[in-house]
Design a protein around this motif. Structure first.
Motif, PDB file in Angstrom:
ATOM      1  N   ALA A   1      34.729  56.605 158.040  1.00  0.00           N
ATOM      2  CA  ALA A   1      35.141  57.574 159.053  1.00  0.00           C
ATOM      3  C   ALA A   1      36.591  58.010 158.900  1.00  0.00           C
ATOM      4  N   GLY A   2      37.276  57.485 157.892  1.00  0.00           N
ATOM      5  CA  GLY A   2      38.658  57.889 157.655  1.00  0.00           C
ATOM      6  C   GLY A   2      39.705  56.983 158.266  1.00  0.00           C
ATOM      7  N   ALA A   3      39.329  55.753 158.631  1.00  0.00           N
ATOM      8  CA  ALA A   3      40.282  54.814 159.218  1.00  0.00           C
ATOM      9  C   ALA A   3      40.169  53.460 158.527  1.00  0.00           C
ATOM     10  N   PRO A   4      40.435  53.400 157.217  1.00  0.00           N
ATOM     11  CA  PRO A   4      40.292  52.123 156.504  1.00  0.00           C
ATOM     12  C   PRO A   4      41.229  51.056 157.057  1.00  0.00           C
ATOM     13  N   GLY A   5      40.736  49.832 157.106  1.00  0.00           N
ATOM     14  CA  GLY A   5      41.550  48.718 157.579  1.00  0.00           C
ATOM     15  C   GLY A   5      41.453  48.458 159.072  1.00  0.00           C
ATOM     16  N   PHE A   6      40.909  49.390 159.824  1.00  0.00           N
ATOM     17  CA  PHE A   6      40.771  49.200 161.268  1.00  0.00           C
ATOM     18  C   PHE A   6      39.509  48.372 161.566  1.00  0.00           C
ATOM     19  N   GLY A   7      39.511  47.704 162.725  1.00  0.00           N
ATOM     20  CA  GLY A   7      38.335  46.981 163.188  1.00  0.00           C
ATOM     21  C   GLY A   7      38.265  45.541 162.756  1.00  0.00           C
ATOM     22  N   ALA A   8      39.297  45.025 162.082  1.00  0.00           N
ATOM     23  CA  ALA A   8      39.236  43.647 161.595  1.00  0.00           C
ATOM     24  C   ALA A   8      39.142  42.633 162.724  1.00  0.00           C
ATOM     25  N   GLY A   9      39.628  42.983 163.907  1.00  0.00           N
ATOM     26  CA  GLY A   9      39.616  42.042 165.027  1.00  0.00           C
ATOM     27  C   GLY A   9      38.342  42.054 165.844  1.00  0.00           C
ATOM     28  N   ILE A  10      37.390  42.912 165.492  1.00  0.00           N
ATOM     29  CA  ILE A  10      36.183  43.044 166.318  1.00  0.00           C
ATOM     30  C   ILE A  10      35.343  41.776 166.283  1.00  0.00           C
ATOM     31  N   ALA A  11      35.049  41.255 165.088  1.00  0.00           N
ATOM     32  CA  ALA A  11      34.162  40.091 164.970  1.00  0.00           C
ATOM     33  C   ALA A  11      34.703  38.867 165.706  1.00  0.00           C
ATOM     34  N   PRO A  12      35.958  38.465 165.508  1.00  0.00           N
ATOM     35  CA  PRO A  12      36.435  37.299 166.254  1.00  0.00           C
ATOM     36  C   PRO A  12      36.486  37.529 167.754  1.00  0.00           C
ATOM     37  N   THR A  13      36.730  38.760 168.176  1.00  0.00           N
ATOM     38  CA  THR A  13      36.746  39.054 169.610  1.00  0.00           C
ATOM     39  C   THR A  13      35.347  38.918 170.198  1.00  0.00           C
ATOM     40  N   VAL A  14      34.331  39.397 169.484  1.00  0.00           N
ATOM     41  CA  VAL A  14      32.945  39.243 169.943  1.00  0.00           C
ATOM     42  C   VAL A  14      32.595  37.767 170.075  1.00  0.00           C
TER      43      VAL A  14
ATOM     44  N   ARG B   1      30.335  53.253 177.006  1.00  0.00           N
ATOM     45  CA  ARG B   1      29.975  52.784 178.351  1.00  0.00           C
ATOM     46  C   ARG B   1      30.096  51.265 178.446  1.00  0.00           C
ATOM     47  N   ASP B   2      29.674  50.563 177.402  1.00  0.00           N
ATOM     48  CA  ASP B   2      29.759  49.103 177.418  1.00  0.00           C
ATOM     49  C   ASP B   2      31.211  48.640 177.478  1.00  0.00           C
ATOM     50  N   LEU B   3      32.079  49.280 176.703  1.00  0.00           N
ATOM     51  CA  LEU B   3      33.481  48.871 176.661  1.00  0.00           C
ATOM     52  C   LEU B   3      34.213  49.147 177.960  1.00  0.00           C
ATOM     53  N   ALA B   4      33.620  49.971 178.833  1.00  0.00           N
ATOM     54  CA  ALA B   4      34.247  50.246 180.125  1.00  0.00           C
ATOM     55  C   ALA B   4      34.163  49.057 181.072  1.00  0.00           C
ATOM     56  N   HIS B   5      33.319  48.068 180.768  1.00  0.00           N
ATOM     57  CA  HIS B   5      33.241  46.888 181.629  1.00  0.00           C
ATOM     58  C   HIS B   5      34.564  46.124 181.535  1.00  0.00           C
ATOM     59  N   PRO B   6      35.137  45.736 182.669  1.00  0.00           N
ATOM     60  CA  PRO B   6      36.454  45.070 182.642  1.00  0.00           C
ATOM     61  C   PRO B   6      36.492  43.826 181.759  1.00  0.00           C
ATOM     62  N   ALA B   7      35.399  43.099 181.665  1.00  0.00           N
ATOM     63  CA  ALA B   7      35.396  41.872 180.867  1.00  0.00           C
ATOM     64  C   ALA B   7      35.532  42.141 179.379  1.00  0.00           C
ATOM     65  N   LEU B   8      35.309  43.388 178.961  1.00  0.00           N
ATOM     66  CA  LEU B   8      35.362  43.714 177.537  1.00  0.00           C
ATOM     67  C   LEU B   8      36.664  44.373 177.117  1.00  0.00           C
ATOM     68  N   ALA B   9      37.691  44.242 177.941  1.00  0.00           N
ATOM     69  CA  ALA B   9      38.988  44.831 177.599  1.00  0.00           C
ATOM     70  C   ALA B   9      39.496  44.361 176.234  1.00  0.00           C
ATOM     71  N   PRO B  10      39.381  43.073 175.884  1.00  0.00           N
ATOM     72  CA  PRO B  10      39.843  42.657 174.541  1.00  0.00           C
ATOM     73  C   PRO B  10      39.098  43.354 173.408  1.00  0.00           C
ATOM     74  N   LEU B  11      37.805  43.612 173.583  1.00  0.00           N
ATOM     75  CA  LEU B  11      37.040  44.290 172.549  1.00  0.00           C
ATOM     76  C   LEU B  11      37.441  45.756 172.456  1.00  0.00           C
ATOM     77  N   ALA B  12      37.700  46.375 173.600  1.00  0.00           N
ATOM     78  CA  ALA B  12      38.165  47.760 173.594  1.00  0.00           C
ATOM     79  C   ALA B  12      39.483  47.874 172.838  1.00  0.00           C
TER      80      ALA B  12
END
Length: 471
Positions: free
Chosen positions: A300-313, A441-452
């Protein structure tokens, strides 16, 4: 030319069965060379092939011994040429017969091919009568690889179909999915069945889950016959009334249909999951969502982004989900994999990858469907319905639902990107905006702020991004 497969002790029924199997997979431009002595069954094979292609419009198929060539049309518009070159006196006569042109965009079956000029890259079907029993023959399939490599599996399909008592059935290809499996409907008069053709040795999970579900009165298709070594299953045909098609035809049925889906999950979750399924816990969810970071951001044109998603999940799963006893999740529980059977229980499809997982996982699969819109009021009503029926804590369940929705949908985006870039399957890219909207919509849940926060900087699948991914 390579010997691809053999079929020994083939009687007339098994020979015709192989022809019908072949008729289901050949395409325009394919040439079949039928070799064997007089009386070996060449015309018998060709007749079964042609009539299978024609289906309900099947004609008489006489031997072309004297006419040299007969032509037929199938319902898909393919012209089928049946030639017998035994009486051909000069190879140059092939051009006069029009076979050269027919081989470009038709299907051509040629008996006595050695009486003409060399055929262009044919699949050769050799029929040799058994020395001890003239009613039996040995059939060999030979051809150049990789073009004809797929033909090596055809005798195995024919053996299973013949052994199961479906030798007279016509095979019709059914639409596949994103996997390597393929399906055929067998039609024999008023009865029908479905043949699953999977990779050799990969059906154990499907068979085990079928037995588990049917033993508990959930309607997985009955297994009518199997060759698990070859990866072949003959299954009960649940029909074409997929929930997705029913809802498309009658949108007003949505509340009733989704009530039934939710109630099925409530019933399913009353049973302890079997010990042979994968446990989809925090570490495994993190590993699987890694597909997103691996494929989507760079595409999508943003190499290197998203590395923190898996540990946050993984961390959020420990905080929001780990206290809930796992239940059986069918994993792809959605409108394309459920069959509407009126008042009868819903039919289940595609459950071989079942897992032990948090109870919200399959509800997310049903209500955040990548392929179709589910009205927000329907989604909320079904979440409420599940909470009430299962007696779970509503606030914790909704937080877990949001997390599992985000995880599942991020993984789906990764899969769609990989399918487009590595396998050229670009049709799934059209679903990306819907999947992204569910993630938002899922990321709008307050508990998912770290994932957002871990998602920051990753672009949405706009038309420009999708075009970039498609290459």
């Amino acid at each position: 030319m390579t010997l691809l497969a053999t079929l020994d002790l083939a009687d007339a029924d098994l020979t015709a069965c192989l022809a019908r199997v072949m008729a289901a997979v050949l395409k325009p431009g394919d040439v079949i060379a039928l070799q064997g002595p007089v009386g070996a069954g060449k015309t018998h094979f060709a007749r079964a092939f042609i009539r299978a292609r024609q289906g309900e419009a099947a004609e008489d198929v006489p031997s072309p011994t004297f006419t040299l060539v007969q032509t037929y049309a199938d319902p898909l518009g393919t012209e089928i040429w049946h030639a017998d070159l035994y009486r051909l006196t000069h190879p140059e006569e092939l051009a006069e017969l029009g076979l050269d042109e027919a081989m470009q965009d038709g299907i051509v079956l040629v008996e006595w091919p050695d009486h003409g000029t060399a055929l262009p890259d044919p699949l050769t079907v050799g029929l040799d009568p058994d020395a001890d029993d003239p009613d039996q023959r040995r059939i060999t399939l030979s051809g150049a690889e990789p073009r004809w490599g797929f033909a090596a599996r055809l005798p195995s399909l024919a053996r299973l179909i013949h052994r199961a008592g479906w030798a007279d059935a016509r095979l019709v290809p059914l639409a596949g999915d994103a996997s390597s499996r393929r399906y055929f409907r067998l039609i024999d008069g008023d009865r029908s069945a479905v043949l699953m053709d999977a990779a050799p040795g990969t059906t154990d999970g499907y068979v085990a889950m079928t037995q588990w579900l049917r033993h508990r009165d959930f309607h997985a298709p009955e297994i009518l016959a199997a060759d698990q070594h070859e990866g072949l299953l003959l299954l009960e045909d649940l029909g074409d009334d997929l929930v997705a098609r029913v809802l498309a035809a009658e949108p007003a049925l949505a509340p009733r249909v989704y009530d039934r889906m939710t109630d099925l999950l409530v019933a399913l979750h009353r049973h302890q999951p079997p010990d042979f399924v994968l446990r989809l816990d925090g570490p495994e969810l993190a590993r699987q969502v890694g597909l997103f970071a691996e494929y989507y951001p760079a595409a999508a044109g943003a190499p290197g982004f998203g590395a923190g998603i898996a540990p946050t999940v993984e961390a959020l799963h420990g905080a929001l989900c780990a206290d809930a006893p796992p239940v059986l999740g069918l994993r792809d529980f959605h409108a394309e994999n459920l069959v509407w059977r009126g008042d009868a229980p819903l039919g289940l499809l595609d459950f071989q990858d079942a897992v032990a997982v948090h109870p919200a996982y399959d509800l997310v699969s049903a209500l955040q469907d990548a392929r179709r819109d589910v009205a927000p009021e329907v989604e909320q009503a079904q979440i409420d319905r599940y909470i009430a029926a299962a007696g779970v804590d509503g606030a914790r369940f909704r937080a877990a639902y949001a997390l599992l929705g985000a995880q599942r949908n991020l993984r789906i985006l990764g899969i769609f990107t990989r399918l487009a870039q590595r396998e050229g399957k670009r049709r799934y890219l059209a679903f990306m905006p819907r999947v992204w909207d569910a993630i938002r919509r899922d990321l709008a849940h307050p508990a998912l702020a770290p994932l957002a926060e871990a998602m920051a900087g990753i672009p949405a699948p706009t038309p420009e991004v999708i075009e970039r991914i498609a290459g």
